[in-house]
Design an enzyme around this catalytic site. Structure first.
Site, PDB file in Angstrom:
ATOM      1  N   CYS A   8       0.176   3.750   2.803  1.00 51.57           N
ATOM      2  CA  CYS A   8       0.663   3.180   4.074  1.00 51.57           C
ATOM      3  C   CYS A   8       2.153   3.488   4.249  1.00 51.57           C
ATOM      4  O   CYS A   8       2.596   3.858   5.338  1.00 51.57           O
ATOM      5  CB  CYS A   8       0.456   1.668   4.110  1.00 51.57           C
ATOM      6  SG  CYS A   8      -1.261   1.151   4.007  1.00 51.57           S
TER       7      CYS A   8
ATOM      8  N   CYS B 234       0.834  -1.206   0.000  1.00 48.87           N
ATOM      9  CA  CYS B 234       0.000   0.000   0.000  1.00 48.87           C
ATOM     10  C   CYS B 234       0.872   1.261   0.000  1.00 48.87           C
ATOM     11  O   CYS B 234       1.576   1.526   0.974  1.00 48.87           O
ATOM     12  CB  CYS B 234      -0.908  -0.054   1.233  1.00 48.87           C
ATOM     13  SG  CYS B 234      -1.731   1.477   1.654  1.00 48.87           S
TER      14      CYS B 234
END
Length: 105
Positions: free
Chosen positions: A33, A30
């Site tokens: 993230c 991600c």
């Protein structure tokens, strides 16, 4: 110091903390993230006496992600005295996250 949690039992233990607990549900793949990690590290250092930051990899801890209803990453779940007090989905920059911490602690 940011801690990584892989066991759902440990997760239950850490949310029962006197400090504001922030759990970052993330995935290695991600992009947002990865952008959030240095922000969390910076704020963890700045507010080390007032907050605890934990990371849960949703790919490795799918039961914990399901238990907390995490369907998108990153998801930050904030706990105070063992109760969920806030949830944010998506990337937050340092100023946004710092304002939220000040409001919740």
């Amino acid at each position: 110091m940011i801690h990584h949690i892989e066991d759902e039992k440990i997760l239950m233990e850490v949310i029962n903390n006197e400090k504001l607990v922030i759990i970052d549900f993330f995935a290695e793949w991600c992009g947002p993230c990865q952008m959030l990690t240095p922000v969390l590290k910076s704020l963890d250092e700045k507010y080390s006496d007032e907050i605890e930051v934990y990371k849960v990899n949703v790919d490795e801890s799918q039961n914990a992600a399901m238990r907390y209803g995490v369907t998108a990453m990153p998801t930050l779940v904030f706990f105070k005295d063992g109760e969920e007090v806030e949830r944010q989905v998506g990337y937050l920059d340092e100023d946004e996250l710092e304002s939220l911490i000040k409001e919740l602690k």
